[in-house]
Design a protein around this motif. Sequence first.
Motif, PDB file in Angstrom:
ATOM      1  N   GLY A  53       0.768  -1.239   0.000  1.00  0.00           N
ATOM      2  CA  GLY A  53       0.000   0.000   0.000  1.00  0.00           C
ATOM      3  C   GLY A  53       0.793   1.279   0.000  1.00  0.00           C
ATOM      4  O   GLY A  53       0.300   2.308   0.431  1.00  0.00           O
ATOM      5  N   GLY A  54       2.042   1.242  -0.469  1.00  0.00           N
ATOM      6  CA  GLY A  54       2.793   2.487  -0.564  1.00  0.00           C
ATOM      7  C   GLY A  54       2.256   3.311  -1.723  1.00  0.00           C
ATOM      8  O   GLY A  54       1.590   2.779  -2.615  1.00  0.00           O
ATOM      9  N   THR A  55       2.546   4.612  -1.701  1.00  0.00           N
ATOM     10  CA  THR A  55       2.054   5.475  -2.762  1.00  0.00           C
ATOM     11  C   THR A  55       2.496   4.972  -4.129  1.00  0.00           C
ATOM     12  O   THR A  55       1.772   5.044  -5.106  1.00  0.00           O
ATOM     13  N   LYS A  56       3.720   4.409  -4.194  1.00  0.00           N
ATOM     14  CA  LYS A  56       4.224   3.972  -5.488  1.00  0.00           C
ATOM     15  C   LYS A  56       3.391   2.837  -6.066  1.00  0.00           C
ATOM     16  O   LYS A  56       3.147   2.787  -7.276  1.00  0.00           O
ATOM     17  N   GLU A  57       2.879   1.936  -5.210  1.00  0.00           N
ATOM     18  CA  GLU A  57       2.029   0.856  -5.707  1.00  0.00           C
ATOM     19  C   GLU A  57       0.620   1.367  -6.016  1.00  0.00           C
ATOM     20  O   GLU A  57       0.000   0.949  -6.988  1.00  0.00           O
ATOM     21  N   LEU A  58       0.159   2.302  -5.166  1.00  0.00           N
ATOM     22  CA  LEU A  58      -1.166   2.869  -5.421  1.00  0.00           C
ATOM     23  C   LEU A  58      -1.197   3.521  -6.790  1.00  0.00           C
ATOM     24  O   LEU A  58      -2.154   3.380  -7.549  1.00  0.00           O
ATOM     25  N   LEU A  59      -0.122   4.240  -7.118  1.00  0.00           N
ATOM     26  CA  LEU A  59      -0.071   4.904  -8.418  1.00  0.00           C
ATOM     27  C   LEU A  59      -0.088   3.881  -9.541  1.00  0.00           C
ATOM     28  O   LEU A  59      -0.841   4.018 -10.504  1.00  0.00           O
ATOM     29  N   ALA A  60       0.746   2.854  -9.409  1.00  0.00           N
ATOM     30  CA  ALA A  60       0.862   1.873 -10.489  1.00  0.00           C
ATOM     31  C   ALA A  60      -0.460   1.159 -10.719  1.00  0.00           C
ATOM     32  O   ALA A  60      -0.781   0.781 -11.844  1.00  0.00           O
ATOM     33  N   SER A  61      -1.248   0.962  -9.654  1.00  0.00           N
ATOM     34  CA  SER A  61      -2.511   0.251  -9.836  1.00  0.00           C
ATOM     35  C   SER A  61      -3.630   1.190 -10.247  1.00  0.00           C
ATOM     36  O   SER A  61      -4.634   0.755 -10.809  1.00  0.00           O
ATOM     37  N   SER A  62      -3.453   2.501  -9.999  1.00  0.00           N
ATOM     38  CA  SER A  62      -4.573   3.422 -10.228  1.00  0.00           C
ATOM     39  C   SER A  62      -4.918   3.570 -11.699  1.00  0.00           C
ATOM     40  O   SER A  62      -6.015   4.024 -12.018  1.00  0.00           O
ATOM     41  N   ILE A  63      -4.021   3.229 -12.622  1.00  0.00           N
ATOM     42  CA  ILE A  63      -4.401   3.356 -14.025  1.00  0.00           C
ATOM     43  C   ILE A  63      -5.032   2.059 -14.544  1.00  0.00           C
ATOM     44  O   ILE A  63      -5.430   1.969 -15.685  1.00  0.00           O
ATOM     45  N   VAL A  64      -5.112   1.051 -13.656  1.00  0.00           N
ATOM     46  CA  VAL A  64      -5.719  -0.217 -14.055  1.00  0.00           C
ATOM     47  C   VAL A  64      -7.050  -0.424 -13.343  1.00  0.00           C
ATOM     48  O   VAL A  64      -8.062  -0.689 -13.972  1.00  0.00           O
ATOM     49  N   ILE A  65      -7.031  -0.318 -12.017  1.00  0.00           N
ATOM     50  CA  ILE A  65      -8.268  -0.540 -11.275  1.00  0.00           C
ATOM     51  C   ILE A  65      -8.751   0.778 -10.677  1.00  0.00           C
ATOM     52  O   ILE A  65      -7.947   1.644 -10.333  1.00  0.00           O
ATOM     53  N   GLU A  66     -10.053   0.900 -10.583  1.00  0.00           N
ATOM     54  CA  GLU A  66     -10.639   2.196 -10.244  1.00  0.00           C
ATOM     55  C   GLU A  66     -11.581   2.086  -9.042  1.00  0.00           C
ATOM     56  O   GLU A  66     -12.202   1.055  -8.821  1.00  0.00           O
ATOM     57  N   PRO A  67     -11.720   3.182  -8.296  1.00  0.00           N
ATOM     58  CA  PRO A  67     -12.668   3.221  -7.174  1.00  0.00           C
ATOM     59  C   PRO A  67     -14.035   3.692  -7.646  1.00  0.00           C
ATOM     60  O   PRO A  67     -14.208   4.051  -8.804  1.00  0.00           O
ATOM     61  N   LEU A  68     -14.992   3.745  -6.715  1.00  0.00           N
ATOM     62  CA  LEU A  68     -16.323   4.246  -7.053  1.00  0.00           C
ATOM     63  C   LEU A  68     -16.298   5.757  -7.206  1.00  0.00           C
ATOM     64  O   LEU A  68     -16.926   6.313  -8.100  1.00  0.00           O
ATOM     65  N   GLY A  69     -15.550   6.409  -6.302  1.00  0.00           N
ATOM     66  CA  GLY A  69     -15.452   7.864  -6.377  1.00  0.00           C
ATOM     67  C   GLY A  69     -13.997   8.279  -6.213  1.00  0.00           C
ATOM     68  O   GLY A  69     -13.183   7.520  -5.684  1.00  0.00           O
ATOM     69  N   GLU A  70     -13.671   9.476  -6.682  1.00  0.00           N
ATOM     70  CA  GLU A  70     -12.282   9.930  -6.560  1.00  0.00           C
ATOM     71  C   GLU A  70     -12.251  11.404  -6.227  1.00  0.00           C
ATOM     72  O   GLU A  70     -13.263  12.099  -6.345  1.00  0.00           O
TER      73      GLU A  70
END
Lengths: 336, 317, 601
Positions: free
Chosen positions: C77-94
């Motif tokens: 859950g580091g920011t670097k992993e959050l970033l890498a996953s954010s262009i693949v999987i998405e939340p309900l709201g941002e």
Amino acid sequence: MGRYAIRRMLGAIPTLIVISLVIFTILELAPGDPTGTLPLTVPPEVRENIRETLGLNDPFFLSWLKWMRQMFISEPLNAIESVTGLQIGDGERLRIISWASRGPAVDTIVERLPQTLWVLGLGFIFGIIIAIPVGVVSAYKQYSIFDNAGTVISMIGYSVPVFFTGPLAIIVFSVWLGWFPSFYDTTHTVSDWSSLVFQMKQLAMPVAVLSLFNAAALSRFTRSSMLDNLNEDYVRTARSKGLTENRVVMRHVLRNSLIPVTTLIALQVPGIFAGAIVTEQIFRINGLGQLLISAINGADYPMVQTLTFIFAVLIVLFNLVADLIYGILDPRIRYE
Amino acid sequence: MADTHERAEEITQETLGDGGIAEVGEHRSLWGDVWRQFRRHKGAMAGLVVVTIIVLGAFVGPIFYPHDPFDIDVPNANQGPTLEHLMGTDTIGRDIMARVLVGGRISLAVGFTAALLGIFIGTGVGILAGFFRRLDALLMRLTDLFLALPVLPLLLVIILLFRDSLRERFGPELGIFLLVVFIIGITSWMQTARIVRGEVLAIKRQEFVLAAQSIGTRRRNIIMRHIFPNVLSPVMVSAALGVGIAIITESFLSFIGLGFPSDFPTWGRLLFDAVPFLEIAPMRVIWPGALISLTVISVNFIGDGLRDALDPRLRSG
Amino acid sequence: MLKRSKLLIIFAVIALVAAACGDDTSETTPTTSGGTATTQGTTATTQPDVGSAAGSGGNITLLQWQAPTAVNPYLSGGTKELLASSIVIEPLGEFTPAGELVPKLAAEIPTIENGGLAADQTSITWTLKDTVWSDGTPLTADDVVFTYEYCTTEATGCTQSSLFAGITSVEAVDPLNVKITFEGPTPYPYNAFVSYQAPVIQKAQFEQCIGAAAAGCTDANFGPIGTGPYVVREFRTNDTALYDFNPNYRGNADGQPFFGEVLIKGGGDADASARSVLQLGEADYGWNLQVDPTVLDNLEATGIGTVFAGFASNVERLMINQTNPDPALGDLRSVYGDGNNPHPFLTNPNIVKALSMAIDRQTLVDVGYKSGGTPTCNVWPAPPAQSTNNDDCLVQDIEGAKALLDAEGAVDTDGDGVREYNGARLSVLYQTSTNAVRQSNQDLIKAWWEEIGVETELRNIDASVFFGGDPASPDTYQKFYADIEMYTNGSGSVDPQAYMGNWVQAEMPTPANNFGGQNIQRFASDEYDALFSELTTESDLAKRAELTIQLNDMLVQSGSMVPMIWRASVSAYSNEIQNQGDLNAWDSEYWNIHEWTRVVG
């Protein structure tokens, strides 16, 4: 000789077990925690749960035994399976899992080998190719301009750290001249002429920096070894026999001088696999050195243990190789 | 083969001369000879002069230099060399020359002591392992162990275990100095040990050693008088390289927070801090870098000179 | 014998070259090992004709010098992993860069007005947009429910489980509606499934990966199937992530995403990343460029890239130890012990105020941050409302600080240049993590404090140890075996509640909780605790902002904390990249990567 080698190999096993235990103890004592890389907003209860699931709270000796089993049974079996395609048993076995990536540690290590070997291997080979002639000529023409210049350059090469020469090389060759890329693309594959040229370009700077560093020390040792031999009586004898100077130096002096140098080279081979932390960092090569340092910083202990243990095996192995080379090349040394 | 016999005699003569039994005619001690020979080595003398100047600069220079290395002057930060600040100023306006001068103190002290410690351990282990076959296996496995250990976690553990107790006993500065020297010393001896061992294995089979053994020379004397002088050349190379490595390692230690406090200038630290400014202020990098190199080169030439001076075959009358 | 030695060397050389080449060529064929994850399905090779410009923009290279180790934000859950996953999987709201909550996979943000949020605030119902996963199957409420189960199963070791705290159930009402029920009234119900910290993962892919099995699913963890604009083609842990555009992405018809291939490259440091983007033009974006501002300005002057700064709630602050860290105390060092172990002088708010007055915050910003920071006197510097009650700290006042110390009776009685207060020398050990900017700030602050007669010893600790939290180490920021320490922290959410909850007494690090709490400075105030519990039940937004200001002022005026710099995220873009908007510090910096385009020339 053969018996000596076998005895040493058997002796290596307890040595390696002790080494692995010491590595484990150090990591156990070392401060650092795998949840340390998480943002500060992650609350303590969550961190504690993560530690628990990683097995961080298991008794020290148990986790060591577990790792030994994974390292010596699971991983070799898995390697055999993936090479031969055969399945041994049910194929369900616990591999060494990195705490940071949650992926198998050994796979990551294998993934990192190509770039590490490319850069460090070439740096090592070029270092030797440069160092030996320079060392020989320096010794033969001791205190000549060549020798003194060689001394000064190699000492600068050795004493100025890579964290300075690396950025300097980038500024000169990437920024000013625009010849080479400043970072290394590990996904690049060599398939044709132009991709080979690109590979050479991205290798140029790190290899050059490493070669100079390796050559600096090695040329000094070659020189001092040559000097010792040039003053030996057998050289005088050979010359007085009327042998040509070329033959004296190349046949007799060089041969004997290279004995300790060869050993030194053999001893440095494990270093190729250990990676070069600073060089990898500066040229962004992401080889084994970068893997080790990021595993240490992230307290990814299964990865650190596996890497350092593989490294220890190589050290012990090449120490043996060095001794054997020495024994073969130098008749004065006898191992009983 | 007869030649090596001669050599054994030559050396026995030397050592006897040192021992004072065969004193005939004018008194000439071994070290007197060595010094005479050393002085003839131009490179070594130049090295000695340079090292002396550098050491004086570091230890006496700051007394005469008008700027304090800790004085902050933000409006005048990041200046190039001026008459006021001969080497310019750093990011918070401290005078770089003052920092370079003072920085030499720690760097030189750590560099020399740590290299000496590393060489001492390395040579000792190497000679013992090479000479006594019974110790060989044990000592070489120990060397393997030290080579295999992951250095960074090891440093963290050492700091954890010893920092506070050393701080208490010796105060913050001396305590950290001892710790740093100890750390660098015990992590840098292995290469030397292995090279020395290899040399010793070869030398101890040579006739002059066998001859000395057969006339009943004590082992300690054989080591000190026959073995040690003959492994000196790789040791000297290691020593020169070791000083440079120790200076750089010290900066690495203080960078990761294991060495001296960050506001304490040292050459390695100054060099490290200046690297990002390579394009903006190249001189900031050049000065500490040049001083480290100059020191290492000088030590290397001194080593060369010492090696030649101690080699009986080169020492003429 | 010469021959033999020659042969040996030649052999070694050949072996090395062979090894290097051999390994490299084997890299081109997919390996069976889990190290290189190849995504399931053949999306990369069989791209349907989407009849638009989607994916036509070629390649974009993003530099993240701290490389991602996995693409699963729930395990790493580091920011670097959050970033890498954010262009693949998405939340309900941002969150937008302004901190505004907007829908992503949801049709709209549920509120009381639109009926999504129950009037008593005990449950919330999200309605999903019609969306398909990159493998073509539809996204349903079951996936959302599964995500909740995945993260809250203890054996998974989920790093984001605190976002799901206070939830009793997550149910699928129908395929497009999911209802979250809370334990009680929840004034701020938008923690779960919001922002890049809590995206929705596919049930079909992760079904077998729940609990203890989570770590074994390397293929899923390195290549999750998502709804976002990109799919993972190849992932090398801690090195490189390569993505192809998602041919099933909902924006395809609008020509989104523009880029056909995304490369995230890791390694090196911030300086090298900045050079690559701003000076060499080798990459299009560089993340987290904590670089000396003079160096950064010089690189930016090349004119091919631009530095962006985005502010959230991160504040660089001094934590003032309210307990005694004297080594002689042994195990009682820095332990609150019901108030029986107070610090000899730092519990006096006026002494701390003097320390704060001596600091010239603007100079700290100029030396270390420039556009990446703003002087602040508040713990909560962000919208909607900041306190202005402490702003006198913005002006340095050395003489005022001296006078204040004199008035408190902290005077130099023995003439050694250091003041004494009730018999204790004003001598502090001031620690922080190793970082060039922090060290130069430390040097400046030390000089100012010595000017007002406070002796200062500096210590810097390797970040991996300092923030590591190992209870056995004396050097962690939680143990706080020093008088003062400096670091940055901020809220994970736009809502301040969770963050302000750090300083209640129950959060104090003690031996009992293995030094785990977040009340690092050991601040103890019943009044604060009472005010905070008011915040947890207040639902009126204006009143919440008012309460936040009061809590902020209490913390600052207690002298247990000296906020100094409101810090921005700093990243750089190549000038060729367009439409990226402001830098988003509240959510993923790649939150709108589907809108980015490239204009050459």
